[in-house]
Design a protein around this motif. Structure first.
Motif, PDB file in Angstrom:
ATOM      1  N   LYS A  33       0.832  -1.212   0.000  1.00 18.38           N
ATOM      2  CA  LYS A  33       0.000   0.000   0.000  1.00 18.38           C
ATOM      3  C   LYS A  33       0.866   1.261   0.000  1.00 18.38           C
ATOM      4  O   LYS A  33       0.548   2.236  -0.673  1.00 18.38           O
ATOM      5  CB  LYS A  33      -0.934   0.013   1.209  1.00 18.38           C
ATOM      6  N   ILE A  34       1.959   1.244   0.739  1.00 16.55           N
ATOM      7  CA  ILE A  34       2.863   2.398   0.766  1.00 16.55           C
ATOM      8  C   ILE A  34       3.443   2.642  -0.623  1.00 16.55           C
ATOM      9  O   ILE A  34       3.533   3.778  -1.083  1.00 16.55           O
ATOM     10  CB  ILE A  34       3.971   2.202   1.824  1.00 16.55           C
ATOM     11  N   GLU A  35       3.815   1.576  -1.316  1.00 12.54           N
ATOM     12  CA  GLU A  35       4.345   1.725  -2.668  1.00 12.54           C
ATOM     13  C   GLU A  35       3.297   2.267  -3.630  1.00 12.54           C
ATOM     14  O   GLU A  35       3.596   3.138  -4.451  1.00 12.54           O
ATOM     15  CB  GLU A  35       4.892   0.389  -3.172  1.00 12.54           C
ATOM     16  N   VAL A  36       2.060   1.787  -3.523  1.00 12.76           N
ATOM     17  CA  VAL A  36       0.982   2.263  -4.389  1.00 12.76           C
ATOM     18  C   VAL A  36       0.695   3.743  -4.110  1.00 12.76           C
ATOM     19  O   VAL A  36       0.581   4.551  -5.036  1.00 12.76           O
ATOM     20  CB  VAL A  36      -0.294   1.405  -4.211  1.00 12.76           C
ATOM     21  N   VAL A  37       0.614   4.105  -2.842  1.00 12.03           N
ATOM     22  CA  VAL A  37       0.323   5.493  -2.474  1.00 12.03           C
ATOM     23  C   VAL A  37       1.469   6.413  -2.895  1.00 12.03           C
ATOM     24  O   VAL A  37       1.232   7.539  -3.351  1.00 12.03           O
ATOM     25  CB  VAL A  37       0.030   5.593  -0.957  1.00 12.03           C
ATOM     26  N   SER A  38       2.702   5.948  -2.804  1.00 12.13           N
ATOM     27  CA  SER A  38       3.823   6.785  -3.241  1.00 12.13           C
ATOM     28  C   SER A  38       3.784   7.007  -4.752  1.00 12.13           C
ATOM     29  O   SER A  38       4.151   8.083  -5.236  1.00 12.13           O
ATOM     30  CB  SER A  38       5.158   6.194  -2.803  1.00 12.13           C
ATOM     31  N   LEU A  39       3.318   6.023  -5.516  1.00  7.62           N
ATOM     32  CA  LEU A  39       3.142   6.215  -6.963  1.00  7.62           C
ATOM     33  C   LEU A  39       2.037   7.230  -7.246  1.00  7.62           C
ATOM     34  O   LEU A  39       2.158   8.048  -8.163  1.00  7.62           O
ATOM     35  CB  LEU A  39       2.816   4.891  -7.650  1.00  7.62           C
ATOM     36  N   LEU A  40       0.959   7.189  -6.458  1.00  2.00           N
ATOM     37  CA  LEU A  40      -0.118   8.172  -6.625  1.00  2.00           C
ATOM     38  C   LEU A  40       0.392   9.578  -6.346  1.00  2.00           C
ATOM     39  O   LEU A  40       0.031  10.532  -7.048  1.00  2.00           O
ATOM     40  CB  LEU A  40      -1.297   7.843  -5.703  1.00  2.00           C
ATOM     41  N   GLU A  41       1.263   9.716  -5.350  1.00  2.00           N
ATOM     42  CA  GLU A  41       1.843  11.029  -5.043  1.00  2.00           C
ATOM     43  C   GLU A  41       2.785  11.474  -6.169  1.00  2.00           C
ATOM     44  O   GLU A  41       2.752  12.624  -6.598  1.00  2.00           O
ATOM     45  CB  GLU A  41       2.599  10.979  -3.719  1.00  2.00           C
ATOM     46  N   GLY A 102      -4.593   8.642 -17.692  1.00  2.00           N
ATOM     47  CA  GLY A 102      -4.528   7.897 -16.443  1.00  2.00           C
ATOM     48  C   GLY A 102      -3.276   7.054 -16.389  1.00  2.00           C
ATOM     49  O   GLY A 102      -2.439   7.086 -17.293  1.00  2.00           O
ATOM     50  N   VAL A 103      -3.154   6.293 -15.322  1.00  4.94           N
ATOM     51  CA  VAL A 103      -2.012   5.397 -15.154  1.00  4.94           C
ATOM     52  C   VAL A 103      -2.498   4.024 -14.715  1.00  4.94           C
ATOM     53  O   VAL A 103      -3.545   3.897 -14.073  1.00  4.94           O
ATOM     54  CB  VAL A 103      -0.974   5.918 -14.128  1.00  4.94           C
ATOM     55  N   ALA A 104      -1.727   3.026 -15.089  1.00  3.52           N
ATOM     56  CA  ALA A 104      -1.937   1.674 -14.585  1.00  3.52           C
ATOM     57  C   ALA A 104      -0.826   1.404 -13.581  1.00  3.52           C
ATOM     58  O   ALA A 104       0.326   1.780 -13.802  1.00  3.52           O
ATOM     59  CB  ALA A 104      -1.897   0.665 -15.720  1.00  3.52           C
ATOM     60  N   ILE A 105      -1.169   0.786 -12.478  1.00  7.12           N
ATOM     61  CA  ILE A 105      -0.180   0.414 -11.470  1.00  7.12           C
ATOM     62  C   ILE A 105       0.034  -1.087 -11.579  1.00  7.12           C
ATOM     63  O   ILE A 105      -0.924  -1.860 -11.534  1.00  7.12           O
ATOM     64  CB  ILE A 105      -0.635   0.819 -10.061  1.00  7.12           C
ATOM     65  N   LEU A 106       1.290  -1.474 -11.757  1.00  6.32           N
ATOM     66  CA  LEU A 106       1.640  -2.873 -11.955  1.00  6.32           C
ATOM     67  C   LEU A 106       2.563  -3.370 -10.863  1.00  6.32           C
ATOM     68  O   LEU A 106       3.367  -2.613 -10.331  1.00  6.32           O
ATOM     69  CB  LEU A 106       2.387  -3.051 -13.284  1.00  6.32           C
ATOM     70  N   SER A 107       2.436  -4.655 -10.579  1.00  4.47           N
ATOM     71  CA  SER A 107       3.374  -5.333  -9.704  1.00  4.47           C
ATOM     72  C   SER A 107       4.229  -6.209 -10.610  1.00  4.47           C
ATOM     73  O   SER A 107       3.736  -7.163 -11.207  1.00  4.47           O
ATOM     74  CB  SER A 107       2.631  -6.178  -8.675  1.00  4.47           C
ATOM     75  N   ALA A 118       7.161   0.677 -16.560  1.00 10.37           N
ATOM     76  CA  ALA A 118       7.234  -0.739 -16.947  1.00 10.37           C
ATOM     77  C   ALA A 118       7.579  -0.867 -18.435  1.00 10.37           C
ATOM     78  O   ALA A 118       8.369  -1.736 -18.813  1.00 10.37           O
ATOM     79  CB  ALA A 118       5.920  -1.439 -16.640  1.00 10.37           C
ATOM     80  N   ARG A 119       7.004   0.006 -19.267  1.00 11.13           N
ATOM     81  CA  ARG A 119       7.344  -0.015 -20.695  1.00 11.13           C
ATOM     82  C   ARG A 119       8.809   0.343 -20.907  1.00 11.13           C
ATOM     83  O   ARG A 119       9.493  -0.281 -21.714  1.00 11.13           O
ATOM     84  CB  ARG A 119       6.458   0.962 -21.466  1.00 11.13           C
ATOM     85  N   ASN A 120       9.303   1.346 -20.192  1.00 11.18           N
ATOM     86  CA  ASN A 120      10.709   1.759 -20.319  1.00 11.18           C
ATOM     87  C   ASN A 120      11.671   0.668 -19.863  1.00 11.18           C
ATOM     88  O   ASN A 120      12.729   0.476 -20.463  1.00 11.18           O
ATOM     89  CB  ASN A 120      10.982   3.042 -19.538  1.00 11.18           C
ATOM     90  N   LEU A 121      11.308  -0.042 -18.780  1.00 13.40           N
ATOM     91  CA  LEU A 121      12.164  -1.104 -18.259  1.00 13.40           C
ATOM     92  C   LEU A 121      11.905  -2.450 -18.937  1.00 13.40           C
ATOM     93  O   LEU A 121      12.541  -3.441 -18.595  1.00 13.40           O
ATOM     94  CB  LEU A 121      11.979  -1.248 -16.750  1.00 13.40           C
ATOM     95  N   LYS A 122      10.908  -2.472 -19.848  1.00 12.88           N
ATOM     96  CA  LYS A 122      10.519  -3.695 -20.551  1.00 12.88           C
ATOM     97  C   LYS A 122      10.160  -4.808 -19.561  1.00 12.88           C
ATOM     98  O   LYS A 122      10.665  -5.933 -19.653  1.00 12.88           O
ATOM     99  CB  LYS A 122      11.607  -4.136 -21.507  1.00 12.88           C
ATOM    100  N   ALA A 123       9.278  -4.460 -18.623  1.00 12.03           N
ATOM    101  CA  ALA A 123       8.846  -5.410 -17.606  1.00 12.03           C
ATOM    102  C   ALA A 123       7.326  -5.501 -17.605  1.00 12.03           C
ATOM    103  O   ALA A 123       6.634  -4.499 -17.531  1.00 12.03           O
ATOM    104  CB  ALA A 123       9.330  -4.970 -16.225  1.00 12.03           C
ATOM    105  N   GLY A 124       6.804  -6.700 -17.703  1.00  9.75           N
ATOM    106  CA  GLY A 124       5.371  -6.933 -17.582  1.00  9.75           C
ATOM    107  C   GLY A 124       5.075  -7.400 -16.168  1.00  9.75           C
ATOM    108  O   GLY A 124       5.970  -7.581 -15.352  1.00  9.75           O
ATOM    109  N   GLY A 125       3.802  -7.598 -15.889  1.00  9.56           N
ATOM    110  CA  GLY A 125       3.439  -8.080 -14.563  1.00  9.56           C
ATOM    111  C   GLY A 125       1.953  -8.029 -14.334  1.00  9.56           C
ATOM    112  O   GLY A 125       1.155  -7.926 -15.272  1.00  9.56           O
ATOM    113  N   GLU A 126       1.569  -8.079 -13.068  1.00  5.99           N
ATOM    114  CA  GLU A 126       0.158  -8.067 -12.678  1.00  5.99           C
ATOM    115  C   GLU A 126      -0.346  -6.624 -12.645  1.00  5.99           C
ATOM    116  O   GLU A 126       0.252  -5.768 -11.997  1.00  5.99           O
ATOM    117  CB  GLU A 126       0.002  -8.699 -11.297  1.00  5.99           C
ATOM    118  N   ILE A 127      -1.449  -6.369 -13.339  1.00 10.20           N
ATOM    119  CA  ILE A 127      -2.043  -5.029 -13.346  1.00 10.20           C
ATOM    120  C   ILE A 127      -2.911  -4.907 -12.105  1.00 10.20           C
ATOM    121  O   ILE A 127      -3.951  -5.553 -11.994  1.00 10.20           O
ATOM    122  CB  ILE A 127      -2.871  -4.789 -14.618  1.00 10.20           C
TER     123      ILE A 127
END
Length: 132
Positions: A33-41, A102-107, A118-127
């Protein structure tokens, strides 16, 4: 209280606080949750957040962001991947949210990040969620 989907709980508390025009939303703390909230900030959807430590789990106090007219900066929050139906995407499958508004948050294996990173780092994952 046990929660089967903590990310959905986080998004719902933020959504409810926005509807009620509250200045702050408070959620139980966790690393995810801290990581998600920091991305929102970082993306400018909230003013900031503060971790409140207590004897137990701790809490995250989220300062919501509003425009001068009193409209919330966050227009919508949607949980994409759920405990009963996980949604994964490769780099090629990551589409812009609301035409890039908008933005998508991925793990990902490289950590929790937005779809741009994720596109820049060429990493996929769970949306985890879409925010616009």
């Amino acid at each position: 209280m046990n929660c089967t989907d903590p990310i959905a709980d986080l998004l719902t508390r933020i959504r409810n606080a926005n509807i009620a025009k509250l200045r702050y939303a408070q959620v139980p703390a966790s690393r995810l949750k801290i990581e998600v909230v920091s991305l929102l900030e970082e993306k400018g959807f909230i003013q900031g957040f503060r971790l409140i430590r207590d004897n137990g789990q701790g809490k995250i106090k989220i300062a919501l962001k509003y425009r001068a007219q009193g409209q919330s900066v966050i227009h919508g929050l949607k949980r994409v991947s759920k405990p009963g139906c996980r949604v994964y995407a490769g780099v090629k499958d990551l589409k812009p949210v609301f035409g890039g508004l908008g933005v998508a948050i991925l793990s990902t294996p490289k950590g929790v990040m937005t779809d741009d990173k994720a596109r820049n780092l060429k990493a996929g994952g769970e949306i985890l969620a879409h925010i616009w």
